[in-house]
Design an enzyme around this catalytic site. Structure first.
Site: not given
Lengths: 413, 359
Positions: A21, A103, A192, A254, A397
């Site tokens: 990941n 991922r 996500h 961001r 994840e």
């Protein structure tokens, strides 16, 4: 002696799945053992920190196997270097690997579900690189590294954007001329997704209600990127990130939602170059831009007396509340509001502020439960008779990527 | 008689009312426009006051209605940069009449002023300080309309400080959230492209697309035109079409995707404003043609059942305000007929009245 994975499976009746990941400056990895009844158990885990980061602090990698934890402080310039180190450990301890999962952040319009890697999918992955210029290339470099170290082993990719392939047209459409939308595949992709899938399943398990019968809002609040997703009938129906991970909530660096015309105005009026302008929106805006001193929400909460700290925090909460409100309207009320990822499970103050003044939607936090909530397990933050549950659930994840892999394996693709 | 001006980028429109008649006219902006106005007024009663409609007051003009004098005319001139195509014309019209009739009061109405005191969270973007300084903020528009409409609705609600969302449904759909008479949020931002899609404007899109289009060979000027004139509901409907046709669209028709998209985004915005207000007491829709809303208001309201909001099935013909509150609704719902000229007239008359009282 080379046996096919299937034969090996029959013999061992268990599967070892290595999962990578990639974060923008880190590489997490885990090896899971999946037994006959699909029970999943991690046998190795670790993480490379500060990969490719120039700074005073050194980069390092951790590796935990068989109860022993190891930390090596070594220069790690790229994610490929980090992957090489991981394979060194695996070879040294002679751990069998049957399957490797990765991922991949942005699968564009090519991938709506997890896919086994073959020459054809590799070509498509190459085409996806510009869609997530930070994340996609590093994931691909780790795929190549794996191919060199474990040439015969099957690899697959799980996409962060795939879970949102179920968005209805009114949620994913950008109202631009059809020819342009088709040519460049402009639509809301959302991200996500692996985290959302994991949390949706965990929420269903915790509430003992099938996911298909739940209306959920999931707030994935990370230290870097954050997003909100609305879920109905076990599917994502709307999400706050868009074509790229730039839009939606106020994030660490961001900007989130912004008037698209503003960018054109600023370049015309002040002579910013396009790459500089986009760079500012991606790397210098959000909490960093608002506070002027930190991109870390925890920092901003701690130093609330600094100028602009309160404004940055208020703006973060304001935007998040607005998205929750708008998804409440989309879903027509919800069964549960779920917080996850680092900030989501660890920061009770943020949860408290976000849930304040939400009684109109039946959302009311129990302050005591919230403040004493543990971050390593699923916790309910509402009184037991509350109709709308507020939950804090840590995500995993890697585990979801592993599950996707064993599912692919079962179907024999 | 009050002479009222309203202009867009190319045309000047005017209205005036004396005891016997209602004068209306418009003409293209060229060297002969004063003659056209003079001819249209003819011998109608003396001009007592003149009012002007300023689309964008930027950081300079923060009062919705105020007197314009040779002393503060410079403030108006400084607003040109905020919306050059429109403001420049307004400035020229006002400049002409200030010189021609210096003895009468001149009234400046400003469409952004109502939102000049939005809270920090609603008036700013999460961008670096170096960019924020340069006049970059969320200005909103339609301030005069939102203020005028809520002033008329407040007495009907019968609460001291109602939480109200006022929604303009039309070509430039936008909305405002108000706590009592204080605006807390609006959907237009730095420009009117932000927020809802309009007939040809894109609304909120991922700004990465702007840069992606540029990387694919489009100039920013072309992108500007694309987002403001070639996108929006008309682009979704795939044809030249009007808003009324989109509102009326039935399942299976070509415009249905545009209609669904429109209603979906209105619902999302209302939801986000309810969250900002922390609840809602009244929802007000307004439009120049309220009858066209008959088919979409129930669609918009349906997703708020969980708030106890319920609207009447059909709009009875009424005069200017319709009460659409359903029998068991916990939230009041109204629909108001919007007319820019009556708003301009009301503000002008009221301002003149306060002046007389002071004198």
């Amino acid at each position: 002696m080379k046996l096919s994975v299937r034969n090996r499976l029959k013999r061992n009746a268990e599967l070892h799945v290595l999962v990578f990941n990639c974060g923008s400056s880190s590489l997490s990895y885990k090896i899971f053992r999946v037994d006959k009844s699909s029970r999943i158990e991690p046998i190795v885990f670790g993480k490379a920190h500060r990969v490719g980061v120039k700074g005073t602090k050194a980069s390092f990698i951790t590796y935990t196997y068989d109860g022993k934890c190891l930390k090596d402080v070594v220069p790690i310039k790229t994610h490929r270097d980090a992957a090489d180190l991981v394979f060194d450990y695996i070879e040294r301890d002679a751990i069998r690997i049957d399957l490797v999962g990765h991922r991949f952040v942005h699968g564009g319009s090519f991938f709506a579900k997890s896919t086994v890697i073959n020459p054809d999918t590799l070509k498509k992955l190459q085409l996806c690189l510009p869609l997530a210029p930070i994340h996609n290339p590093i994931a691909l470099s780790v795929i190549y590294a794996t191919r060199e170290h474990l040439p015969g082993t099957k690899q697959y990719v799980a996409f962060d954007s795939a879970f949102h392939a179920t968005l209805p047209p009114m949620a994913y459409t950008y109202p631009l001329p059809t020819a342009i939308v088709k040519k460049y595949a402009y639509r809301k992709y959302g991200f996500h997704g692996l985290s959302c899938l994991d949390i949706m399943n965990k929420t269903a398990g915790y509430l003992k209600v099938p996911a298909a019968r739940l209306k959920l809002i999931i707030c994935h609040l990370g230290t870097g990127g954050s997003s909100v997703t609305a879920i109905q009938c076990g599917r994502s129906v709307d999400t706050s990130m868009g074509y790229s991970p730039l839009t939606g909530l106020v994030m660490s660096t961001r900007c989130g939602d912004i008037d698209p015309m503003l960018t054109i105005y600023l370049m015309a009026a002040y002579g910013y170059r396009p790459d500089h302008m986009l760079g500012m929106l991606e790397k210098k805006s959000g909490l960093m831009g608002l506070s002027g001193f930190s991109s870390d929400l925890r920092d901003i909460i701690d130093k609330k007396d600094k100028p602009h700290a309160k404004q940055a925090f208020d703006m973060y909460v304001h935007r998040l509340k607005q998205y929750i409100g708008s998804y409440l309207a989309v879903l027509g009320g919800i069964d549960a509001l779920v917080f996850t990822d680092d900030i989501g499970v660890q920061n009770s103050f943020v949860r408290e502020k976000v849930c304040a003044d939400m009684t109109w939607a039946g959302i009311a936090l129990n302050i005591h439960k919230n403040r004493t909530a543990r971050s390593d397990r699923a916790v309910e933050l509402t009184p037991s008779n509350s109709k709308v549950k507020i939950l804090s659930i840590p995500n995993d994840e890697e585990r979801i990527i592993c599950l996707e892999g064993s599912r692919l394996q079962e179907h024999g693709v | 008689m009050i002479l009222m001006f309203y202009n867009d980028a190319y045309f000047i429109h005017w209205r005036a009312r004396d005891n016997t008649r209602y004068i209306k006219g418009h003409c293209e902006f060229n060297a002969r426009w004063p003659e056209r106005v003079a001819a249209s007024i003819g011998r109608a009663g003396p001009i007592e006051a003149i009012s002007y409609f300023l689309h964008h007051g930027g950081q300079k003009i923060r009062k919705p209605a105020g007197f314009l004098t040779p002393q503060n005319f410079n403030e108006l001139a400084q607003c040109i940069k905020y919306l050059p195509q429109y403001n420049d014309l307004t400035c020229k019209i006002a400049g002409y009449w200030l010189k021609a009739l210096p003895q009468i009061p001149h009234i400046l109405l400003c469409d952004t002023a109502y939102f000049a005191r939005l809270p920090y969270t609603a008036s700013n973007y999460a961008i670096p300080h170096q960019l924020q300084r340069q006049d970059v903020r969320r200005y909103g528009r339609y301030g005069l309309s939102h203020q005028w409409i809520t002033n008329r609705i407040h007495p009907l609600i019968g609460m001291a400080q109602p939480k109200l969302i006022s929604v303009y449904l039309g070509n430039h759909t936008n909305m405002a959230a108000l706590n009592g008479s204080r605006p807390l949020e609006t959907s237009f931002g730095f420009t009117t492209i932000e927020g809802m899609p309009s007939l040809t404007g894109s609304g909120n899109i991922d700004p990465t697309i702007v840069f992606n289009l540029h990387a694919n060979g489009m100039s920013f000027k072309e992108i500007n035109t694309l987002l403001s004139q070639k996108s929006g509901l008309a682009a979704l409907a795939g044809q030249r079409t009007g808003l009324a046709a989109i509102f009326r669209a039935k399942p299976g028709s070509r415009c249905i995707a545009a209609r669904d998209f429109y209603c979906y985004n209105v619902r999302k915005l209302i939801g986000s404003f309810v969250a900002t207000l922390g609840g809602i007491d009244a929802l007000v829709f307004f439009s120049e043609q309220p009858k066209t809303l008959n088919s979409i208001i129930p669609d918009i309201c349906r997703s708020f059942k969980f708030l106890g909001l319920e609207c009447k099935k059909s709009m009875r013909p009424g005069k200017n305000i319709w009460d659409l509150t359903g029998k068991s609704s916990r939230v009041k719902i109204y629909c108001v007929c919007h007319n820019t000229w009556s708003i301009i007239e009301d503000y002008s008359v009221n301002l003149l009245r306060t002046r007389r009282i002071r004198q």
